[in-house]
Motif scaffolding. Sequence first.
Motif, PDB file in Angstrom:
ATOM      1  N   ALA A 181       0.829  -1.205   0.000  1.00 30.97           N
ATOM      2  CA  ALA A 181       0.000   0.000   0.000  1.00 30.97           C
ATOM      3  C   ALA A 181       0.865   1.258   0.000  1.00 30.97           C
ATOM      4  N   ALA A 182       0.423   2.239  -0.753  1.00 33.61           N
ATOM      5  CA  ALA A 182       1.113   3.525  -0.807  1.00 33.61           C
ATOM      6  C   ALA A 182       0.836   4.320   0.466  1.00 33.61           C
ATOM      7  N   PRO A 183       1.736   5.222   0.835  1.00 34.99           N
ATOM      8  CA  PRO A 183       1.483   6.065   2.020  1.00 34.99           C
ATOM      9  C   PRO A 183       0.279   6.969   1.786  1.00 34.99           C
ATOM     10  N   TRP A 184      -0.311   7.454   2.867  1.00 34.82           N
ATOM     11  CA  TRP A 184      -1.548   8.240   2.750  1.00 34.82           C
ATOM     12  C   TRP A 184      -1.449   9.569   3.489  1.00 34.82           C
ATOM     13  N   TYR A 185      -0.273  10.172   3.495  1.00 33.02           N
ATOM     14  CA  TYR A 185      -0.009  11.387   4.254  1.00 33.02           C
ATOM     15  C   TYR A 185      -0.883  12.564   3.842  1.00 33.02           C
ATOM     16  N   ASP A 186      -1.398  12.565   2.593  1.00 33.93           N
ATOM     17  CA  ASP A 186      -2.228  13.673   2.138  1.00 33.93           C
ATOM     18  C   ASP A 186      -3.616  13.217   1.700  1.00 33.93           C
ATOM     19  N   ASP A 228      15.443  10.663   1.364  1.00 33.30           N
ATOM     20  CA  ASP A 228      14.228  10.149   1.981  1.00 33.30           C
ATOM     21  C   ASP A 228      13.151  11.239   1.983  1.00 33.30           C
ATOM     22  N   PRO A 229      11.923  10.924   1.535  1.00 34.68           N
ATOM     23  CA  PRO A 229      10.879  11.953   1.431  1.00 34.68           C
ATOM     24  C   PRO A 229      10.120  12.204   2.731  1.00 34.68           C
ATOM     25  N   TYR A 230      10.523  11.578   3.814  1.00 36.22           N
ATOM     26  CA  TYR A 230       9.742  11.596   5.044  1.00 36.22           C
ATOM     27  C   TYR A 230       9.430  13.009   5.536  1.00 36.22           C
ATOM     28  N   TYR A 231      10.434  13.874   5.584  1.00 35.98           N
ATOM     29  CA  TYR A 231      10.204  15.240   6.070  1.00 35.98           C
ATOM     30  C   TYR A 231       9.136  15.932   5.241  1.00 35.98           C
ATOM     31  N   CYS A 232       9.201  15.770   3.938  1.00 40.95           N
ATOM     32  CA  CYS A 232       8.241  16.430   3.048  1.00 40.95           C
ATOM     33  C   CYS A 232       6.826  15.897   3.281  1.00 40.95           C
ATOM     34  N   HIS A 233       6.710  14.599   3.513  1.00 41.20           N
ATOM     35  CA  HIS A 233       5.402  14.016   3.793  1.00 41.20           C
ATOM     36  C   HIS A 233       4.836  14.566   5.104  1.00 41.20           C
ATOM     37  N   CYS A 234       5.679  14.650   6.130  1.00 46.88           N
ATOM     38  CA  CYS A 234       5.231  15.196   7.408  1.00 46.88           C
ATOM     39  C   CYS A 234       4.804  16.656   7.263  1.00 46.88           C
ATOM     40  N   ALA A 235       5.589  17.423   6.501  1.00 43.66           N
ATOM     41  CA  ALA A 235       5.278  18.841   6.312  1.00 43.66           C
ATOM     42  C   ALA A 235       3.944  19.018   5.593  1.00 43.66           C
ATOM     43  N   LYS A 236       3.673  18.153   4.610  1.00 44.23           N
ATOM     44  CA  LYS A 236       2.400  18.292   3.895  1.00 44.23           C
ATOM     45  C   LYS A 236       1.224  17.899   4.777  1.00 44.23           C
ATOM     46  N   THR A 237       1.382  16.820   5.548  1.00 43.77           N
ATOM     47  CA  THR A 237       0.328  16.456   6.496  1.00 43.77           C
ATOM     48  C   THR A 237       0.023  17.620   7.425  1.00 43.77           C
ATOM     49  N   THR A 238       1.063  18.245   7.971  1.00 45.86           N
ATOM     50  CA  THR A 238       0.873  19.347   8.908  1.00 45.86           C
ATOM     51  C   THR A 238       0.204  20.526   8.232  1.00 45.86           C
ATOM     52  N   MET A 254       5.021  22.027  13.669  1.00 43.22           N
ATOM     53  CA  MET A 254       5.533  20.685  13.399  1.00 43.22           C
ATOM     54  C   MET A 254       6.853  20.491  14.124  1.00 43.22           C
ATOM     55  N   THR A 255       6.975  19.352  14.827  1.00 48.40           N
ATOM     56  CA  THR A 255       8.216  19.019  15.516  1.00 48.40           C
ATOM     57  C   THR A 255       8.516  17.531  15.337  1.00 48.40           C
ATOM     58  N   PHE A 256       9.715  17.128  15.787  1.00 48.44           N
ATOM     59  CA  PHE A 256      10.154  15.739  15.630  1.00 48.44           C
ATOM     60  C   PHE A 256      10.720  15.220  16.951  1.00 48.44           C
ATOM     61  N   GLN A 257      10.315  14.001  17.293  1.00 47.55           N
ATOM     62  CA  GLN A 257      10.663  13.415  18.592  1.00 47.55           C
ATOM     63  C   GLN A 257      11.552  12.184  18.432  1.00 47.55           C
ATOM     64  N   SER A 258      11.873  11.589  19.566  1.00 49.02           N
ATOM     65  CA  SER A 258      12.553  10.284  19.645  1.00 49.02           C
ATOM     66  C   SER A 258      13.964  10.292  19.082  1.00 49.02           C
ATOM     67  N   ARG A 259      14.674  11.386  19.247  1.00 52.38           N
ATOM     68  CA  ARG A 259      16.059  11.440  18.794  1.00 52.38           C
ATOM     69  C   ARG A 259      16.899  10.417  19.553  1.00 52.38           C
ATOM     70  N   PHE A 260      17.813   9.787  18.832  1.00 58.73           N
ATOM     71  CA  PHE A 260      18.651   8.741  19.418  1.00 58.73           C
ATOM     72  C   PHE A 260      20.080   8.953  18.943  1.00 58.73           C
ATOM     73  N   GLY A 261      21.029   9.027  19.849  1.00 65.45           N
ATOM     74  CA  GLY A 261      22.418   9.222  19.472  1.00 65.45           C
ATOM     75  C   GLY A 261      22.789  10.689  19.380  1.00 65.45           C
ATOM     76  N   ARG A 262      23.974  10.956  18.887  1.00 65.86           N
ATOM     77  CA  ARG A 262      24.512  12.319  18.869  1.00 65.86           C
ATOM     78  C   ARG A 262      24.367  13.023  17.536  1.00 65.86           C
ATOM     79  N   ALA A 263      24.011  12.321  16.485  1.00 71.21           N
ATOM     80  CA  ALA A 263      23.901  12.937  15.165  1.00 71.21           C
ATOM     81  C   ALA A 263      22.724  13.910  15.128  1.00 71.21           C
ATOM     82  N   GLU A 264      22.793  14.849  14.190  1.00 64.59           N
ATOM     83  CA  GLU A 264      21.676  15.770  14.000  1.00 64.59           C
ATOM     84  C   GLU A 264      20.492  15.023  13.390  1.00 64.59           C
TER      85      GLU A 264
END
Length: 347
Positions: A181-186, A228-238, A254-264
Amino acid sequence: MNALSPSHASRPQGHLPVQSGRVGVLIVNLGTPEATDYWSMRRYLAEFLSDRRVIEAPRWLWWLILNLFILPRRPAAKRRDYDSIWNRERNESPLKTFTRSQAEKLALALAGDGRIEVDWGMRYGQPAIAARLAALQAKGCDRILLVPLYPQYCAATTATVADKAFEALQAMRWQPTLRVAAPWYDDPAYIDALARSTRASLAALDFEPEVLLASFHGIPRAYFDRGDPYYCHCAKTTRLLRAALGLDEERLRMTFQSRFGRAEWLKPYTAETVKALASQGVKRVAVLTPGFVADCLETLEEIGVENAGYFKAGGGERFAALPCLNDGEDGMRVIETVVRRELAGWI
């Protein structure tokens, strides 16, 4: 009259006694440990954090970090977190409870066709994708729709579900035809459901939030930079949700959670935003989590407990973690809409 269907009646003598002609739907979510003890946590984390889609670091380096530093220590901390949200009645995580219920309700909604089998699985832990695909095939499903339960596409979520399914198919002599199934963000049904659920949740509060946060699970910034298109999908949903609710960018952020490790990771971070709002004098905040189709550790504990603690420690007064769509009417309408769309031509 022969009681067998035409396809069965016309089979030659000695044909293998296999079932066929049915359509399977397999919904899949991220996964969950089987219990809250140390070794259950360790097994789950080891499987999750060994996925090359989730962690793209060089294998040798990550193996050392994972086995020498993370797995000896992290299970104890996650054990406490899971224990605080555990479904005692069923002895399982809320994510498993909700996903099972979503599958059961979807099966009822699709029962009118008479040829559809609905099942559910987890990418990490149990029920395993390979086992559920085999079970659907054993019931005669020679066509199977795989539905990763992620509205926004991400390689670390959607793609790894497909990877695991295709890995299972590699071991099959007679493979079922598989659709993903295709994503349904919009999708209008999804945006409408989010808007309706958000309005209902806000109406149930005994305070009016000054700011709403739409918090999505984060990914390393490097994954986005690699395509990766994830950020764009989240931005459109928002953006679409803002329009549906009649809110501007200051009121719904819009914000992002669950950061893990030291990378940005993708920014702005939910935790840092919550702390900043409190320091700026904002007293009332509510957080919704549109990227999760069911409440889980990340929504119930990370948002509802950890981030609520940050806000109140900084001077905030009222904080609400709004529920996910879960297996409610709005949430099930979205899943059914996606499934019926993707089954076009099969039923």
